[in-house]
Write a protein that holds these residues in place. Structure first.
Motif, PDB file in Angstrom:
ATOM      1  N   ARG A 147     -13.518  64.948  47.259  1.00  0.00           N
ATOM      2  CA  ARG A 147     -13.697  63.497  47.377  1.00  0.00           C
ATOM      3  C   ARG A 147     -13.439  63.029  48.804  1.00  0.00           C
ATOM      4  NH1 ARG A 147     -10.217  61.590  42.272  1.00  0.00           N
ATOM      5  NH2 ARG A 147     -11.279  59.593  42.425  1.00  0.00           N
ATOM      6  N   LEU A 148     -12.383  63.560  49.413  1.00  0.00           N
ATOM      7  CA  LEU A 148     -12.069  63.186  50.795  1.00  0.00           C
ATOM      8  C   LEU A 148     -13.100  63.750  51.765  1.00  0.00           C
ATOM      9  CD1 LEU A 148      -8.220  63.608  50.812  1.00  0.00           C
ATOM     10  CD2 LEU A 148      -9.481  61.490  51.192  1.00  0.00           C
ATOM     11  N   ALA A 149     -13.484  65.002  51.568  1.00  0.00           N
ATOM     12  CA  ALA A 149     -14.469  65.623  52.456  1.00  0.00           C
ATOM     13  C   ALA A 149     -15.771  64.822  52.446  1.00  0.00           C
ATOM     14  CB  ALA A 149     -14.721  67.068  52.042  1.00  0.00           C
ATOM     15  N   ARG A 150     -16.206  64.437  51.283  1.00  0.00           N
ATOM     16  CA  ARG A 150     -17.441  63.658  51.159  1.00  0.00           C
ATOM     17  C   ARG A 150     -17.289  62.296  51.839  1.00  0.00           C
ATOM     18  NH1 ARG A 150     -18.283  64.975  46.272  1.00  0.00           N
ATOM     19  NH2 ARG A 150     -16.984  63.381  45.335  1.00  0.00           N
ATOM     20  N   ALA A 151     -16.178  61.628  51.614  1.00  0.00           N
ATOM     21  CA  ALA A 151     -15.957  60.300  52.196  1.00  0.00           C
ATOM     22  C   ALA A 151     -15.807  60.361  53.714  1.00  0.00           C
ATOM     23  CB  ALA A 151     -14.717  59.654  51.584  1.00  0.00           C
ATOM     24  N   LEU A 152     -15.294  61.495  54.229  1.00  0.00           N
ATOM     25  CA  LEU A 152     -15.084  61.642  55.675  1.00  0.00           C
ATOM     26  C   LEU A 152     -16.216  62.412  56.357  1.00  0.00           C
ATOM     27  CD1 LEU A 152     -11.277  62.446  55.513  1.00  0.00           C
ATOM     28  CD2 LEU A 152     -12.316  60.341  56.418  1.00  0.00           C
ATOM     29  N   ALA A 153     -17.278  62.679  55.589  1.00  0.00           N
ATOM     30  CA  ALA A 153     -18.468  63.356  56.118  1.00  0.00           C
ATOM     31  C   ALA A 153     -18.135  64.710  56.740  1.00  0.00           C
ATOM     32  CB  ALA A 153     -19.197  62.465  57.119  1.00  0.00           C
ATOM     33  N   GLN A 154     -17.305  65.486  56.025  1.00  0.00           N
ATOM     34  CA  GLN A 154     -16.912  66.815  56.486  1.00  0.00           C
ATOM     35  C   GLN A 154     -17.125  67.822  55.363  1.00  0.00           C
ATOM     36  OE1 GLN A 154     -15.838  67.769  59.606  1.00  0.00           O
ATOM     37  NE2 GLN A 154     -16.444  65.683  60.101  1.00  0.00           N
ATOM     38  N   PRO A 155     -17.455  69.062  55.726  1.00  0.00           N
ATOM     39  CA  PRO A 155     -17.544  70.094  54.690  1.00  0.00           C
ATOM     40  C   PRO A 155     -16.166  70.351  54.085  1.00  0.00           C
ATOM     41  CG  PRO A 155     -18.386  70.897  56.817  1.00  0.00           C
ATOM     42  CD  PRO A 155     -17.778  69.555  57.049  1.00  0.00           C
ATOM     43  N   GLU A 156     -16.143  70.672  52.815  1.00  0.00           N
ATOM     44  CA  GLU A 156     -14.876  70.998  52.172  1.00  0.00           C
ATOM     45  C   GLU A 156     -14.181  72.128  52.914  1.00  0.00           C
ATOM     46  OE1 GLU A 156     -14.884  71.618  47.923  1.00  0.00           O
ATOM     47  OE2 GLU A 156     -16.422  70.085  47.679  1.00  0.00           O
ATOM     48  N   ARG A 173     -10.176  59.573  59.633  1.00  0.00           N
ATOM     49  CA  ARG A 173     -10.300  58.164  59.230  1.00  0.00           C
ATOM     50  C   ARG A 173     -10.312  57.272  60.461  1.00  0.00           C
ATOM     51  NH1 ARG A 173      -6.756  54.392  58.817  1.00  0.00           N
ATOM     52  NH2 ARG A 173      -4.887  55.704  58.729  1.00  0.00           N
ATOM     53  N   ASP A 174      -9.396  57.514  61.385  1.00  0.00           N
ATOM     54  CA  ASP A 174      -9.351  56.728  62.615  1.00  0.00           C
ATOM     55  C   ASP A 174     -10.622  56.913  63.438  1.00  0.00           C
ATOM     56  OD1 ASP A 174      -6.838  55.780  61.956  1.00  0.00           O
ATOM     57  OD2 ASP A 174      -5.777  57.126  63.323  1.00  0.00           O
ATOM     58  N   TYR A 175     -11.093  58.145  63.542  1.00  0.00           N
ATOM     59  CA  TYR A 175     -12.304  58.441  64.306  1.00  0.00           C
ATOM     60  C   TYR A 175     -13.507  57.684  63.743  1.00  0.00           C
ATOM     61  CZ  TYR A 175     -16.209  61.010  66.312  1.00  0.00           C
ATOM     62  OH  TYR A 175     -17.373  61.344  66.956  1.00  0.00           O
ATOM     63  N   LEU A 176     -13.572  57.621  62.421  1.00  0.00           N
ATOM     64  CA  LEU A 176     -14.687  56.934  61.762  1.00  0.00           C
ATOM     65  C   LEU A 176     -14.504  55.420  61.701  1.00  0.00           C
ATOM     66  CD1 LEU A 176     -15.275  59.474  58.868  1.00  0.00           C
ATOM     67  CD2 LEU A 176     -16.739  59.112  60.876  1.00  0.00           C
ATOM     68  N   GLY A 177     -13.317  54.951  62.088  1.00  0.00           N
ATOM     69  CA  GLY A 177     -13.057  53.517  62.083  1.00  0.00           C
ATOM     70  C   GLY A 177     -12.741  52.948  60.714  1.00  0.00           C
ATOM     71  N   TYR A 178     -12.313  53.812  59.794  1.00  0.00           N
ATOM     72  CA  TYR A 178     -11.968  53.360  58.448  1.00  0.00           C
ATOM     73  C   TYR A 178     -10.510  52.908  58.397  1.00  0.00           C
ATOM     74  CZ  TYR A 178     -16.005  55.820  56.271  1.00  0.00           C
ATOM     75  OH  TYR A 178     -17.232  56.256  55.894  1.00  0.00           O
ATOM     76  N   THR A 179     -10.249  51.916  57.605  1.00  0.00           N
ATOM     77  CA  THR A 179      -8.868  51.598  57.232  1.00  0.00           C
ATOM     78  C   THR A 179      -8.525  52.490  56.036  1.00  0.00           C
ATOM     79  OG1 THR A 179      -9.530  49.907  55.627  1.00  0.00           O
ATOM     80  CG2 THR A 179      -9.159  49.173  57.925  1.00  0.00           C
ATOM     81  N   GLN A 180      -7.256  52.535  55.688  1.00  0.00           N
ATOM     82  CA  GLN A 180      -6.882  53.276  54.480  1.00  0.00           C
ATOM     83  C   GLN A 180      -7.582  52.687  53.265  1.00  0.00           C
ATOM     84  OE1 GLN A 180      -2.564  53.334  54.339  1.00  0.00           O
ATOM     85  NE2 GLN A 180      -2.524  55.374  55.251  1.00  0.00           N
ATOM     86  N   GLU A 181      -7.705  51.382  53.228  1.00  0.00           N
ATOM     87  CA  GLU A 181      -8.370  50.730  52.092  1.00  0.00           C
ATOM     88  C   GLU A 181      -9.840  51.142  52.011  1.00  0.00           C
ATOM     89  OE1 GLU A 181      -8.917  46.353  50.029  1.00  0.00           O
ATOM     90  OE2 GLU A 181      -8.107  46.469  52.060  1.00  0.00           O
ATOM     91  N   GLN A 182     -10.527  51.185  53.143  1.00  0.00           N
ATOM     92  CA  GLN A 182     -11.934  51.585  53.145  1.00  0.00           C
ATOM     93  C   GLN A 182     -12.094  53.034  52.692  1.00  0.00           C
ATOM     94  OE1 GLN A 182     -12.511  50.362  57.234  1.00  0.00           O
ATOM     95  NE2 GLN A 182     -13.984  48.791  56.610  1.00  0.00           N
ATOM     96  N   LEU A 183     -11.193  53.907  53.157  1.00  0.00           N
ATOM     97  CA  LEU A 183     -11.257  55.301  52.729  1.00  0.00           C
ATOM     98  C   LEU A 183     -10.955  55.405  51.242  1.00  0.00           C
ATOM     99  CD1 LEU A 183     -11.661  58.276  53.280  1.00  0.00           C
ATOM    100  CD2 LEU A 183      -9.277  58.398  54.050  1.00  0.00           C
ATOM    101  N   SER A 184     -10.047  54.597  50.758  1.00  0.00           N
ATOM    102  CA  SER A 184      -9.736  54.574  49.339  1.00  0.00           C
ATOM    103  C   SER A 184     -10.983  54.241  48.524  1.00  0.00           C
ATOM    104  CB  SER A 184      -8.636  53.533  49.081  1.00  0.00           C
ATOM    105  OG  SER A 184      -8.455  53.322  47.708  1.00  0.00           O
ATOM    106  N   SER A 192       0.025  68.551  52.474  1.00  0.00           N
ATOM    107  CA  SER A 192      -0.799  69.135  51.422  1.00  0.00           C
ATOM    108  C   SER A 192      -1.586  68.048  50.695  1.00  0.00           C
ATOM    109  CB  SER A 192       0.068  69.901  50.429  1.00  0.00           C
ATOM    110  OG  SER A 192       0.961  69.030  49.785  1.00  0.00           O
ATOM    111  N   ILE A 193      -2.685  68.484  50.111  1.00  0.00           N
ATOM    112  CA  ILE A 193      -3.549  67.589  49.341  1.00  0.00           C
ATOM    113  C   ILE A 193      -3.837  68.278  48.015  1.00  0.00           C
ATOM    114  CG2 ILE A 193      -5.836  66.511  49.206  1.00  0.00           C
ATOM    115  CD1 ILE A 193      -5.960  66.485  52.194  1.00  0.00           C
ATOM    116  N   ARG A 194      -3.833  67.528  46.950  1.00  0.00           N
ATOM    117  CA  ARG A 194      -4.220  68.097  45.661  1.00  0.00           C
ATOM    118  C   ARG A 194      -5.636  68.641  45.760  1.00  0.00           C
ATOM    119  NH1 ARG A 194      -2.297  63.740  41.119  1.00  0.00           N
ATOM    120  NH2 ARG A 194      -0.071  63.907  41.560  1.00  0.00           N
ATOM    121  N   VAL A 195      -5.853  69.769  45.159  1.00  0.00           N
ATOM    122  CA  VAL A 195      -7.165  70.408  45.189  1.00  0.00           C
ATOM    123  C   VAL A 195      -8.245  69.457  44.680  1.00  0.00           C
ATOM    124  CG1 VAL A 195      -8.535  72.313  44.247  1.00  0.00           C
ATOM    125  CG2 VAL A 195      -6.187  72.714  44.983  1.00  0.00           C
TER     126      VAL A 195
END
Length: 80
Positions: free
Chosen positions: A60-69, A23-34, A52-55
């Protein structure tokens, strides 16, 4: 985790949570990532404060952070 930028790898090596580092690398705030992930601000804060993260959140996070699951899963299951 070869898909990760070196700055993110360095941040996680220094103890940052993967989601926070990306998130920091991409310049997102927590609100933007939300907004980008469809998770609540409280859920993002909770994820960043835990190891840990719920499965159900991973894709959703991978897609928003442009990373493979697989990258997110590999980080979460790595041995310290």
């Amino acid at each position: 985790m070869s898909h990760l930028p070196q700055a993110v790898i360095d941040a996680t090596a220094n103890g940052a949570h993967l989601v926070t580092a990306l998130r920091d690398y991409l310049g997102y705030t927590q609100e933007q990532l939300s907004i980008a992930s469809g998770l609540t601000l409280d859920e993002i804060a909770s994820i960043e404060g835990e190891s840990s993260i719920r499965v159900t959140y991973i894709s959703r996070l991978a897609r928003a952070l442009a990373q493979p699951e697989s990258t997110v899963i590999a980080f979460l299951t790595r041995k310290p």
